[in-house]
Design a protein around this motif. Structure first.
Motif, short mmCIF file in Angstrom:
data_model
loop_
_atom_site.label_atom_id
_atom_site.label_comp_id
_atom_site.label_asym_id
_atom_site.label_seq_id
_atom_site.Cartn_x
_atom_site.Cartn_y
_atom_site.Cartn_z
N PRO A 38 2.86 17.93 -5.69
CA PRO A 38 3.84 16.95 -6.18
C PRO A 38 4.78 16.46 -5.07
O PRO A 38 5.17 15.29 -5.05
N GLN A 39 5.14 17.34 -4.14
CA GLN A 39 6.03 16.94 -3.05
C GLN A 39 5.37 15.88 -2.18
O GLN A 39 6.02 14.89 -1.79
N SER A 40 4.09 16.03 -1.87
CA SER A 40 3.42 15.04 -1.03
C SER A 40 3.23 13.72 -1.78
O SER A 40 3.28 12.65 -1.18
N VAL A 41 3.04 13.80 -3.10
CA VAL A 41 2.91 12.58 -3.90
C VAL A 41 4.22 11.79 -3.86
O VAL A 41 4.22 10.58 -3.64
N PHE A 42 5.35 12.48 -4.05
CA PHE A 42 6.64 11.80 -4.02
C PHE A 42 6.95 11.25 -2.63
O PHE A 42 7.47 10.15 -2.49
N LYS A 43 6.60 12.01 -1.60
CA LYS A 43 6.83 11.55 -0.23
C LYS A 43 6.00 10.30 0.05
O LYS A 43 6.51 9.31 0.58
N ASN A 44 4.73 10.33 -0.31
CA ASN A 44 3.86 9.17 -0.08
C ASN A 44 4.30 7.97 -0.91
O ASN A 44 4.21 6.83 -0.45
N THR A 45 4.79 8.21 -2.12
CA THR A 45 5.29 7.12 -2.96
C THR A 45 6.50 6.46 -2.30
O THR A 45 6.62 5.24 -2.28
N GLY A 46 7.38 7.27 -1.73
CA GLY A 46 8.54 6.73 -1.02
C GLY A 46 8.13 5.90 0.18
O GLY A 46 8.70 4.82 0.42
N VAL A 47 7.13 6.36 0.92
CA VAL A 47 6.66 5.61 2.08
C VAL A 47 6.07 4.28 1.64
O VAL A 47 6.32 3.23 2.25
N LEU A 49 6.73 2.54 -1.15
CA LEU A 49 7.80 1.66 -1.63
C LEU A 49 8.61 1.09 -0.47
O LEU A 49 8.95 -0.10 -0.48
N ALA A 50 8.93 1.91 0.51
CA ALA A 50 9.68 1.42 1.68
C ALA A 50 8.88 0.36 2.43
O ALA A 50 9.42 -0.67 2.85
N THR A 51 7.58 0.58 2.58
CA THR A 51 6.72 -0.39 3.26
C THR A 51 6.67 -1.71 2.49
O THR A 51 6.74 -2.79 3.08
N ILE A 52 6.57 -1.63 1.18
CA ILE A 52 6.54 -2.83 0.35
C ILE A 52 7.83 -3.62 0.50
O ILE A 52 7.83 -4.85 0.63
N ILE A 53 8.96 -2.91 0.51
CA ILE A 53 10.26 -3.59 0.65
C ILE A 53 10.37 -4.26 2.01
O ILE A 53 10.80 -5.42 2.12
N VAL A 54 9.97 -3.57 3.08
CA VAL A 54 10.06 -4.14 4.43
C VAL A 54 9.17 -5.37 4.55
O VAL A 54 9.59 -6.42 5.05
N ILE A 55 7.94 -5.28 4.07
CA ILE A 55 7.02 -6.42 4.15
C ILE A 55 7.53 -7.56 3.27
O ILE A 55 7.46 -8.73 3.66
N GLY A 56 8.08 -7.25 2.10
CA GLY A 56 8.64 -8.28 1.22
C GLY A 56 9.80 -9.01 1.88
O GLY A 56 9.90 -10.24 1.79
N LEU A 57 10.69 -8.26 2.53
CA LEU A 57 11.80 -8.90 3.23
C LEU A 57 11.31 -9.76 4.39
O LEU A 57 11.85 -10.85 4.63
N PHE A 58 10.29 -9.31 5.09
CA PHE A 58 9.73 -10.09 6.19
C PHE A 58 9.14 -11.40 5.68
O PHE A 58 9.39 -12.47 6.23
N VAL A 59 8.38 -11.33 4.61
CA VAL A 59 7.77 -12.54 4.03
C VAL A 59 8.85 -13.47 3.50
O VAL A 59 8.78 -14.69 3.69
N PHE A 60 9.88 -12.92 2.86
CA PHE A 60 10.99 -13.74 2.36
C PHE A 60 11.69 -14.46 3.51
O PHE A 60 11.97 -15.66 3.44
N GLY A 61 11.97 -13.74 4.58
CA GLY A 61 12.62 -14.35 5.74
C GLY A 61 11.76 -15.42 6.38
O GLY A 61 12.24 -16.51 6.73
#
Length: 78
Positions: A38-47, A49-61
């Motif tokens: 479960p710890q690795s699942v949560f860690k990978n989920t966080g990674v 989500l963070a990647t999606i946010i960064v790419i989304g902000l890049f595309v928005f900009g």
């Protein structure tokens, strides 16, 4: 007596054997699976989500920049 080793198998016998073999092999492969903790699942989920946010902000900009640039070009063309 007829030799049974030379006798052809019918379609249903072949299909039954191949289906049975498929499920036996599937069960064998399923036993080899290793599930993440479960710890690795949560860690990978966080990674992810963070990647999606960064790419989304890049595309928005980039989109905002290109729209403004296109607006400047269109105003100059008038």
């Amino acid at each position: 007596m007829a030799d049974k080793s030379g006798k052809k198998e019918n379609f249903f016998t072949k299909a039954g054997k191949s289906i049975s073999k498929f499920f036996r092999e599937t069960k064998s492969e399923a036993k080899k699976m290793v599930w993440p903790t479960p710890q690795s699942v949560f860690k990978n989920t966080g990674v992810v989500l963070a990647t999606i946010i960064v790419i989304g902000l890049f595309v928005f900009g980039l989109d905002t920049l290109l729209v403004n640039l296109l607006g400047l070009i269109m105003n100059v063309a008038k």
